[in-house]
Motif scaffolding. Structure first.
Motif, PDB file in Angstrom:
ATOM      1  N   HIS A  34      -0.060  16.940  65.175  1.00 29.72           N
ATOM      2  CA  HIS A  34       1.324  16.958  64.701  1.00 29.72           C
ATOM      3  C   HIS A  34       2.214  16.025  65.517  1.00 29.72           C
ATOM      4  CE1 HIS A  34       1.971  19.601  68.154  1.00 29.72           C
ATOM      5  NE2 HIS A  34       0.979  20.368  67.715  1.00 29.72           N
ATOM      6  N   ILE A  35       3.475  15.951  65.125  1.00 26.87           N
ATOM      7  CA  ILE A  35       4.371  15.001  65.799  1.00 26.87           C
ATOM      8  C   ILE A  35       4.694  15.448  67.222  1.00 26.87           C
ATOM      9  CG2 ILE A  35       5.328  14.122  63.633  1.00 26.87           C
ATOM     10  CD1 ILE A  35       7.848  15.771  64.192  1.00 26.87           C
ATOM     11  N   GLY A  36       4.442  16.743  67.528  1.00 28.62           N
ATOM     12  CA  GLY A  36       4.556  17.173  68.925  1.00 28.62           C
ATOM     13  C   GLY A  36       3.475  16.516  69.767  1.00 28.62           C
ATOM     14  N   ASN A  37       2.239  16.443  69.225  1.00 27.59           N
ATOM     15  CA  ASN A  37       1.163  15.709  69.902  1.00 27.59           C
ATOM     16  C   ASN A  37       1.501  14.228  70.000  1.00 27.59           C
ATOM     17  OD1 ASN A  37      -0.985  17.680  67.869  1.00 27.59           O
ATOM     18  ND2 ASN A  37      -0.606  18.046  70.031  1.00 27.59           N
ATOM     19  N   ALA A 277      14.167  27.359  66.167  1.00 26.50           N
ATOM     20  CA  ALA A 277      13.366  26.191  66.519  1.00 26.50           C
ATOM     21  C   ALA A 277      12.111  26.693  67.223  1.00 26.50           C
ATOM     22  CB  ALA A 277      14.148  25.254  67.425  1.00 26.50           C
ATOM     23  N   VAL A 278      10.939  26.395  66.658  1.00 32.54           N
ATOM     24  CA  VAL A 278       9.673  26.936  67.153  1.00 32.54           C
ATOM     25  C   VAL A 278       8.790  25.791  67.644  1.00 32.54           C
ATOM     26  CG1 VAL A 278       7.656  28.334  66.567  1.00 32.54           C
ATOM     27  CG2 VAL A 278       9.849  28.756  65.417  1.00 32.54           C
ATOM     28  N   PRO A 279       8.227  25.905  68.870  1.00 35.52           N
ATOM     29  CA  PRO A 279       7.327  24.854  69.359  1.00 35.52           C
ATOM     30  C   PRO A 279       6.151  24.663  68.405  1.00 35.52           C
ATOM     31  CG  PRO A 279       7.910  26.350  71.145  1.00 35.52           C
ATOM     32  CD  PRO A 279       8.417  26.973  69.876  1.00 35.52           C
ATOM     33  N   MET A 280       5.811  23.410  68.136  1.00 33.77           N
ATOM     34  CA  MET A 280       4.685  23.141  67.249  1.00 33.77           C
ATOM     35  C   MET A 280       3.370  23.457  67.945  1.00 33.77           C
ATOM     36  SD  MET A 280       5.600  19.820  64.951  1.00 33.77           S
ATOM     37  CE  MET A 280       7.062  19.235  65.768  1.00 33.77           C
ATOM     38  N   PHE A 288       3.813  19.907  61.857  1.00 28.15           N
ATOM     39  CA  PHE A 288       4.157  18.888  60.873  1.00 28.15           C
ATOM     40  C   PHE A 288       3.349  17.669  61.282  1.00 28.15           C
ATOM     41  CE2 PHE A 288       6.738  15.460  59.030  1.00 28.15           C
ATOM     42  CZ  PHE A 288       6.671  15.874  57.710  1.00 28.15           C
ATOM     43  N   ALA A 289       2.296  17.394  60.515  1.00 30.33           N
ATOM     44  CA  ALA A 289       1.306  16.396  60.904  1.00 30.33           C
ATOM     45  C   ALA A 289       1.875  14.982  60.860  1.00 30.33           C
ATOM     46  CB  ALA A 289       0.081  16.494  60.005  1.00 30.33           C
ATOM     47  N   VAL A 290       1.331  14.124  61.701  1.00 29.67           N
ATOM     48  CA  VAL A 290       1.758  12.721  61.734  1.00 29.67           C
ATOM     49  C   VAL A 290       1.534  12.078  60.370  1.00 29.67           C
ATOM     50  CG1 VAL A 290       1.338  10.466  62.782  1.00 29.67           C
ATOM     51  CG2 VAL A 290       1.327  12.528  64.212  1.00 29.67           C
ATOM     52  N   LYS A 291       0.395  12.374  59.726  1.00 29.83           N
ATOM     53  CA  LYS A 291       0.110  11.789  58.413  1.00 29.83           C
ATOM     54  C   LYS A 291       1.156  12.231  57.384  1.00 29.83           C
ATOM     55  CE  LYS A 291      -3.250  15.376  57.072  1.00 29.83           C
ATOM     56  NZ  LYS A 291      -2.451  15.989  56.002  1.00 29.83           N
ATOM     57  N   ASP A 292       1.694  13.444  57.539  1.00 26.46           N
ATOM     58  CA  ASP A 292       2.724  13.923  56.621  1.00 26.46           C
ATOM     59  C   ASP A 292       4.047  13.204  56.863  1.00 26.46           C
ATOM     60  OD1 ASP A 292       0.981  15.709  55.402  1.00 26.46           O
ATOM     61  OD2 ASP A 292       1.431  17.296  56.839  1.00 26.46           O
ATOM     62  N   TRP A 293       4.340  12.902  58.129  1.00 23.06           N
ATOM     63  CA  TRP A 293       5.545  12.116  58.436  1.00 23.06           C
ATOM     64  C   TRP A 293       5.487  10.775  57.704  1.00 23.06           C
ATOM     65  CZ3 TRP A 293      10.016  12.598  61.505  1.00 23.06           C
ATOM     66  CH2 TRP A 293      10.767  11.414  61.608  1.00 23.06           C
ATOM     67  N   LEU A 294       4.350  10.116  57.762  1.00 21.16           N
ATOM     68  CA  LEU A 294       4.241   8.776  57.181  1.00 21.16           C
ATOM     69  C   LEU A 294       4.375   8.788  55.663  1.00 21.16           C
ATOM     70  CD1 LEU A 294       1.381   7.318  59.405  1.00 21.16           C
ATOM     71  CD2 LEU A 294       3.849   7.035  59.662  1.00 21.16           C
ATOM     72  N   SER A 295       4.312   9.964  55.058  1.00 21.90           N
ATOM     73  CA  SER A 295       4.508  10.049  53.610  1.00 21.90           C
ATOM     74  C   SER A 295       5.976  10.217  53.244  1.00 21.90           C
ATOM     75  CB  SER A 295       3.704  11.212  53.025  1.00 21.90           C
ATOM     76  OG  SER A 295       4.292  12.452  53.368  1.00 21.90           O
ATOM     77  N   ILE A 315      13.082  18.294  71.965  1.00 23.68           N
ATOM     78  CA  ILE A 315      13.592  17.796  70.691  1.00 23.68           C
ATOM     79  C   ILE A 315      13.456  18.895  69.648  1.00 23.68           C
ATOM     80  CG2 ILE A 315      13.260  16.104  68.832  1.00 23.68           C
ATOM     81  CD1 ILE A 315      12.074  14.207  70.960  1.00 23.68           C
ATOM     82  N   ASP A 316      14.570  19.245  69.003  1.00 20.88           N
ATOM     83  CA  ASP A 316      14.526  20.155  67.865  1.00 20.88           C
ATOM     84  C   ASP A 316      14.496  19.298  66.604  1.00 20.88           C
ATOM     85  OD1 ASP A 316      14.579  22.359  69.442  1.00 20.88           O
ATOM     86  OD2 ASP A 316      16.719  22.764  69.213  1.00 20.88           O
ATOM     87  N   PHE A 317      13.440  19.460  65.823  1.00 21.05           N
ATOM     88  CA  PHE A 317      13.259  18.615  64.647  1.00 21.05           C
ATOM     89  C   PHE A 317      13.420  19.426  63.375  1.00 21.05           C
ATOM     90  CE2 PHE A 317      10.154  16.993  61.473  1.00 21.05           C
ATOM     91  CZ  PHE A 317      10.884  15.880  61.097  1.00 21.05           C
ATOM     92  N   ASP A 318      14.340  18.982  62.525  1.00 25.02           N
ATOM     93  CA  ASP A 318      14.607  19.643  61.254  1.00 25.02           C
ATOM     94  C   ASP A 318      14.264  18.664  60.139  1.00 25.02           C
ATOM     95  OD1 ASP A 318      15.559  20.950  59.052  1.00 25.02           O
ATOM     96  OD2 ASP A 318      17.499  21.487  59.919  1.00 25.02           O
ATOM     97  N   LEU A 319      13.355  19.045  59.258  1.00 27.67           N
ATOM     98  CA  LEU A 319      12.943  18.164  58.170  1.00 27.67           C
ATOM     99  C   LEU A 319      14.112  17.776  57.275  1.00 27.67           C
ATOM    100  CD1 LEU A 319       9.531  19.814  57.335  1.00 27.67           C
ATOM    101  CD2 LEU A 319       9.866  17.396  57.854  1.00 27.67           C
ATOM    102  N   LYS A 320      15.097  18.651  57.189  1.00 21.82           N
ATOM    103  CA  LYS A 320      16.251  18.336  56.350  1.00 21.82           C
ATOM    104  C   LYS A 320      17.129  17.237  56.962  1.00 21.82           C
ATOM    105  CE  LYS A 320      16.546  22.783  53.973  1.00 21.82           C
ATOM    106  NZ  LYS A 320      16.150  22.196  52.686  1.00 21.82           N
TER     107      LYS A 320
END
Length: 535
Positions: A34-37, A277-280, A288-295, A315-320
């Motif tokens: 995921h993007i945390g990794n 906000a929950v740690p990945m 939230f996988a890196v491959k999903d970000w790239l989509s 970092i708190d990351f919100d998809l919205k």
């Protein structure tokens, strides 16, 4: 000065006698990466680029911990995987039958994303390293210095390791498991270990070429010495007092006669779910996988998300928030080209202006020759849905260009780079809107009439006036926007009520996209008919 450059200068000052500076990073592919990794890898890449910026030789390496055991049946796995718990990830079948192993199933998509992320690094897989004998000497040194290693580890343990403990786990010849074996003796002359497994199997083997693995707190300092690591980012769990870095430092010096690498501790990226906000974590299924970000968004925006903050800041990351984040990146891009022009004109820039140049450079592996055409992400989310052809399952780019012309975008001056970037943003923004944002659904006429009947008499009056004036102006976003305000003020209606009335009869909601741009994106005759509801 950006934190990556500051850190690089400190590392060089401490290790100025080195011919090559090696930056290491790694991930255990126990689940979706995921993007945390990705924070570890992107941080390492920034450190590597910071070192190169200082004029030294460097190398960036990645070690996939593919020989770690499967610890439990994770939420995304079938119950049948209970039989593989304790086995090395590289020796477990792929969950979907598409890759050579469990480890490669999760590692492969991430490695394939590296080119998009602008990361070039040497990749090692731990299982291959062990099987190729790269760790053999380190295993011997660990076994011969087991008392010293135990003493180091016991300093930080509440329950001391027993005297018969060995810093090694053997892969059982019977059940194939790694975490269920215990070394019970080491023959220094023959270089063999005797082990006992909970499955009942007992044997003596040479613990080399993949027959055994060092535990993490020994494996880590061993690999520092093997790969000559100079600096390494690490999660805060490893970098805390008494953590695996602290014990690794001592083991590296005492056992492997190696100066441990400089540490760069990074905080977690937390995924915002509702108000929390929950740690990945791959094991918990919060990812939230890196491959999903790239989509859904450009890779350089992910780099920007991570590199704009110091590693020590969580970092708190919100998809919205993807549209806002992309807007921030676009602003940085505009600043970059403006500042570069001022530099070329001989102007001296302030420190914060130079910082903006550097963060853009580190965020953007492939910097364009000129400022690209920028269409806001949120607007792309709107027009990509309007221009999507269901019959062809593609976005009609001719219609997109027509909509952009109506909104005064210089699309006729686009080069191939601009066109391809626009096209990719449209598809990404559409994916985002359908999964995480707002699906654009224009309500049917019958429903629109019901919404119209709920409006105030003043709002209905405005709709009539606006519709009549709309017929006489050029159908452009800015002109429509100005007409909304002018007609509302003309009849004494708060413009906010005009916007509200429009969203109600178009979307059945109290909000929506920027109205002028939105209306100009639709067919003119449709808009006029919609504002002619009861006539």
């Amino acid at each position: 000065m950006h934190w990556a450059d500051v850190t690089a200068k400190k590392v060089i000052k401490k290790r100025k006698d080195l011919e090559r500076y090696v930056v290491a990073c790694g991930i255990t592919p126990s689940g979706h990466i995921h993007i945390g990794n990705a924070r570890e890898v992107i941080t390492a890449d920034a450190l590597y680029k910071g070192l190169l910026n200082q004029g030294v030789e460097g190398e960036l390496i990645f070690i996939g911990d593919t020989y770690d055991p499967l610890r439990k049946v994770y939420p995304f796995l079938p119950e049948s995987y209970e039989r593989y718990v304790g086995m090395p990830l590289s020796e477990i079948p792929c969950p979907e039958g598409c890759c050579e192993s469990y480890a490669q199933h999760f590692l492969k998509p991430f490695l394939e994303s590296l080119d998009d992320l602008g990361i070039e690094m040497t990749v090692y897989c731990a299982d291959r390293c062990y099987k190729e004998g790269i760790y053999d000497d380190a295993i011997v040194l660990a076994l011969e210095n087991r008392d010293k290693i135990r003493e180091v580890l016991n300093r930080y343990r509440s329950d001391p390791l027993p005297e018969d403990w060995y810093p090694l786990s053997v892969v059982c010849e019977n059940c194939g498991k790694l975490s269920t074996t215990k070394v019970i003796d080491y023959n220094q002359e023959e270089k063999t270990v005797e082990y006992l497994c909970t499955c009942g199997h007992r044997s003596a083997v040479e613990p080399f070429r993949g027959r055994a693995k060092l535990p993490w707190r020994v494996d880590w300092p061993a690999r520092w010495s093997i790969f000559k690591v100079t600096v390494e980012p690490m999660g805060k769990d490893h970098g805390t007092s008494g953590g695996s870095y602290d014990t690794g430092v001592k083991i590296a010096r005492i056992v492997y006669n190696y100066q441990p690498p400089e540490k760069v501790i990074y905080e977690w990226i937390q995924l915002k779910i509702g108000e929390k906000a929950v740690p990945m974590s791959s094991s918990s299924g919060v990812v939230f996988a890196v491959k999903d970000w790239l989509s859904i968004c450009h890779p350089e925006v992910l780099r920007y998300l991570i590199l704009r903050s110091k590693p020590s800041k969580h970092i708190d990351f919100d998809l919205k928030s993807i549209p806002n984040l992309t807007d921030d990146y676009d602003q940085l891009e505009r600043n970059y080209f403006e500042l570069i022009k001022r530099l070329e004109d001989g102007e001296e820039l302030k420190e914060d202006e130079m910082d903006k140049i550097r963060i853009y450079q580190l965020s953007t592996p492939k910097i364009p020759e000129k400022l690209p055409l920028q269409v806001p992400y949120r607007f792309c989310a709107v027009i990509s849905q309007i221009a999507y052809r269901e019959d062809r399952e593609e976005i009609d780019m001719e219609r997109v260009l027509d909509i952009l012309r109506r909104n005064n975008y210089p699309v006729d001056d686009m080069d191939e780079y601009d066109f391809e970037r626009l096209k990719s943003r449209l598809y990404m923004a559409r994916n985002w809107a359908l999964k995480y944002g707002e699906v654009l659904d224009i309500i049917p006429l019958e429903e629109a009439i019901k919404e119209y009947n709920k409006l105030s008499e003043k709002q209905k009056e405005w709709i009539s006036v606006f519709r009549d004036r709309l017929k006489d102006i050029e159908f452009q976003g800015l002109l429509i926007h100005e007409l909304i305000y002018s007609t509302a003020k003309e009849i004494g209606l708060n413009p906010r009520e005009a916007f509200l009335a429009s969203y109600r009869i178009l979307l059945g909601k109290n909000y929506g996209p920027k109205l002028g741009s939105f209306l100009s994106s639709l067919d003119r005759e449709f808009v006029i008919r919609r504002y002619s509801l009861l006539e």
